[in-house]
Design an enzyme around this catalytic site. Structure first.
Site: not given
Length: 286
Positions: A36-37, A40, A42-43, A67, A156, A159, A190
């Protein structure tokens, strides 16, 4: 083919499908990192893993309205597309898919993916809308990009299991790959929502993983789950958290843990106006 330094920006599912078809015709494997942009480290760790796995990488950036429930932070959620694309430059990302809501949910859109199994309980008890929204948008992203692999963070955790079940149950054919949670220097997981924390809340937030680790140690030392969890909830409340849940689950299904099987400790708690989630592995019980 080497990915260009600056990713190509795609806005429509039609163009994304065309790019995917071209990759497959050329015999190139595709990895996707849905986000979702507000990217950081982690992404970016997911992007690094994706680039190591496949010939072509696509990162999606879409703040998914379905969501978010009433009163949640959809409007406030950080939208930083330009800086996100800059962060992805030079990291082996070929395409950034950044649609708007009208592209993903055009007029007359009337289909929702309903999920059960690992979607039951935990987040669903507090955000009953959440996983239908996640499942629907992830299905649309996977069908548009047709990646061979898709990467999600373990932060998550529920998820991640829901998406794994979704891909398997619907025969989508994408391997769902979970990657370890990336943490800040003080051990806080993060999250894009960490930006909401003011200085006092940020200091208190660092106690969340410390409490989790204490509960993990107690559980692995043989403490009864009810006692360890009650102590953990009390410790979080003492630190100023409002606890939604602190639960011990089967690591593969999120059902009640069974002897000899891996376990997972999951938490959702609020500090001030910010809701944080985290989880940690727990060794099998006897």
């Amino acid at each position: 083919m080497t990915a260009p330094a600056t990713p190509r920006l795609i806005r429509t599912t039609k163009d994304l499908q065309a790019w995917s078809d071209s990759c497959r015709m050329d015999g190139r494997s595709i990895a996707m990192v849905p986000t979702m942009g507000a990217l950081h480290a982690g992404h970016l760790s997911l992007v690094e893993a994706a680039a190591a796995k496949a010939d072509a990488v696509v990162v999606s950036i879409f703040v998914n309205p379905t969501q978010f429930g009433p009163g949640e932070d959809f409007d406030a959620y950080p939208r930083t597309e330009a800086s996100d694309v800059e962060k992805l430059t030079g990291r082996g990302v070929e395409v950034v898919f950044a649609p708007n809501a009208a592209e993903m949910y055009p007029e007359g859109f009337a289909t929702t993916i309903t999920v059960d199994g690992p979607a039951s309980g935990l987040e669903t008890d507090f955000r009953p809308h959440f996983f239908a929204g996640v499942a629907t948008v992830v299905t649309k992203l996977l069908l548009a990009a047709r990646p061979h692999h898709a990467f999600f963070g373990e932060k998550d955790y529920q998820q991640l299991l829901v998406v794994k079940r979704l891909s398997r149950d619907l025969n989508i054919g994408t391997e769902i790959v979970g990657r370890p949670t990336v943490r800040e220097a003080d051990d806080l997981a993060l999250s894009s929502r960490n930006a909401y924390l003011d200085a006092p809340a940020r200091h208190s937030a660092s106690r969340l993983p410390a409490v989790l680790r204490h509960v993990v140690v107690a559980l692995e030392a043989g403490a009864p789950a009810e006692t360890a969890l009650a102590d953990g909830r009390a410790a979080l409340q003492h630190e100023g958290f409002e606890v939604d849940y602190l639960s011990l689950c089967d690591a593969d299904t999120l059902a009640t843990p069974q002897p000899g099987k891996p376990r997972r400790l999951l938490v959702a708690a609020r500090i001030g106006t910010t809701r944080l989630i985290d989880n940690m592995a727990v060794a099998p019980g006897i």
